[in-house]
Design a protein around this motif. Structure first.
Motif, short mmCIF file in Angstrom:
data_model
loop_
_atom_site.label_atom_id
_atom_site.label_comp_id
_atom_site.label_asym_id
_atom_site.label_seq_id
_atom_site.Cartn_x
_atom_site.Cartn_y
_atom_site.Cartn_z
N LEU A 172 35.74 39.82 36.45
CA LEU A 172 36.72 40.52 36.79
C LEU A 172 37.25 41.44 37.93
O LEU A 172 37.82 41.30 38.73
CB LEU A 172 37.06 41.52 35.86
N ASP A 173 36.16 42.26 38.92
CA ASP A 173 35.89 42.90 39.95
C ASP A 173 36.55 42.09 41.08
O ASP A 173 37.51 42.01 42.40
CB ASP A 173 34.99 43.25 40.79
N ASN A 174 35.92 40.55 41.05
CA ASN A 174 37.01 39.75 42.31
C ASN A 174 38.37 39.41 41.92
O ASN A 174 38.77 38.83 42.74
CB ASN A 174 35.18 38.32 41.95
N ALA A 175 37.87 38.65 40.78
CA ALA A 175 39.48 38.59 40.19
C ALA A 175 40.77 39.90 41.29
O ALA A 175 41.52 39.58 41.04
CB ALA A 175 39.82 38.06 39.21
N ARG A 176 39.88 41.14 40.16
CA ARG A 176 41.24 42.04 40.81
C ARG A 176 41.20 42.41 41.95
O ARG A 176 42.08 42.83 42.80
CB ARG A 176 39.87 43.76 40.38
N ALA A 177 40.24 42.37 42.87
CA ALA A 177 40.48 42.44 43.99
C ALA A 177 41.23 40.53 45.00
O ALA A 177 42.30 40.90 45.73
CB ALA A 177 39.61 42.12 45.10
#
Ligand code: FDA
Length: 304
Positions: free
Chosen positions: A112-117
């Protein structure tokens, strides 16, 4: 239906080693993959957009359980957005993202964090993002991450596979205003308990999905090379009174390229452009979809 042996091979490290070590494979891979690096992808995108096609870029990779590799994939997307914005190629462009390449199997929070970035950088560049859908064990997690991403980036889209029995319900939930849904038949080997197996059944499910999406308030993306599905999608769009900019067709790079250009004359037509060194799984799924591709691949060995 996709060849199950080839789909199993797509997940075998031993066969990956064999196939990728043969230099001749490269020539066949080039038919489906734009190239190994961003420069090659940029050249392909320039050519496609010059011919009136839109693009969605897939930085190849999947199934990682390594945090550093997941972050490297994220960074590859960020580099691509930067390059595309700088070169004037970001307009109307999209990125296709596999959450398994961002660490979904290791830690959903990391994915999720990577996708958000990725979404934040896409937004800055003026591009959109669509989540690819992988095997059925990942669907709940992918839809959950989609929901969280959409809270900040409401334009994030998702691929939904007609072959899965659960899909009718998922499509009804997703056919709302602002929702971008790419309907595909499904490219993974799935057990009968969760997925239709026969081509006729999958095609019928695809048609049901088309009806739901075209009658809904979202933005349907018809991810198929099947001429029958394309004709029916157009008829359903007309019947629903949809304008040409309220849906789009999508096909994979290297498949029915002439038809892609023909459709682009009258409709929004987007090409899925994969690039990068980790092409093995993607390539094997393309072979599995069509016996003729496998024959072409094998012929390239014996004809030397
Ligand atoms: P079908 O398989 O019935 O093929 C119809 C015709 O298309 C064939 O007769 C042939 O002419 C041509 N064709 C199809 N596949 C070909 C191939 N490999 N080589 C040459 N010709 C071929 N899947 C998934 O599970 N998750 C995802 O996120 C995505 N994402 C995605 C994005 C986009 C833009 C597309 C077009 C497809 C996907 N897919 C996917 C793949 C999809 O699930 C499906 O496996 C393929 O699109 C093949 O199905 P068709 O709908 O094209 O029909």
């Amino acid at each position: 239906m996709p060849n199950p042996l080839l789909l199993a091979a797509a997940r075998s490290e031993r066969i990956r080693g064999l196939v990728t070590s043969v230099p001749l494979t490269r020539g066949v891979v080039d038919r489906f993959v734009a190239g190994e690096d961003l420069d090659a992808a940029t050249r392909t995108v320039r050519e496609l957009t010059g011919a009136g096609l839109r693009v969605t870029l897939d930085h190849l990779g999947e199934d990682t359980t390594d945090r550093a590799q997941a972050e490297a994939t994220r960074d590859a997307y960020l580099a691509m957005f930067g390059a595309f914005a700088g070169e004037g190629l970001a307009r109307d462009a999209d990125a296709s993202v596999k959450l398994s390449a961002l660490g979904q199997a290791l830690d959903e929070g990391l994915a999720l964090d990577n996708a958000r970035a990725i979404c934040a950088a896409a937004s800055e560049a003026g591009m959109t993002v669509t989540l690819d859908m992988e095997d059925h064990t990942t669907v709940d997690s992918t839809l959950e991450i989609l929901g969280k991403l959409r809270a900040d980036f409401p334009w994030v889209g998702v691929a939904i596979q007609a072959m899965l029995r659960r899909t009718e319900g998922d499509l009804r939930d997703l056919a709302h205003e602002g929702s971008r849904v790419r309907l595909v038949k499904g490219a993974y080997a799935e057990p009968e308990a969760v997925a239709f197996q026969a081509k006729a059944e999958i095609d019928r499910a695809y048609l049901r999905g088309l009806r739901t999406l075209m009658a809904g308030a979202g933005y349907p993306m018809i991810g198929s090379h099947d001429p029958r599905m394309i004709d029916i999608a157009r008829a359903l769009a007309d019947r629903a009174g949809r304008s040409a900019d309220s849906y789009e067709f999508q096909m994979l790079y290297g498949i029915r390229a002439a038809e892609q250009r023909r459709l682009a004359e009258t409709h929004r037509m987007r090409v899925y452009v994969p690039y990068g060194g980790d092409w093995y799984g993607y390539f094997m799924r393309r072979l599995a979809e069509r016996p003729a591709n496998l024959a072409f691949f094998l012929r390239s060995f014996v004809s030397r």
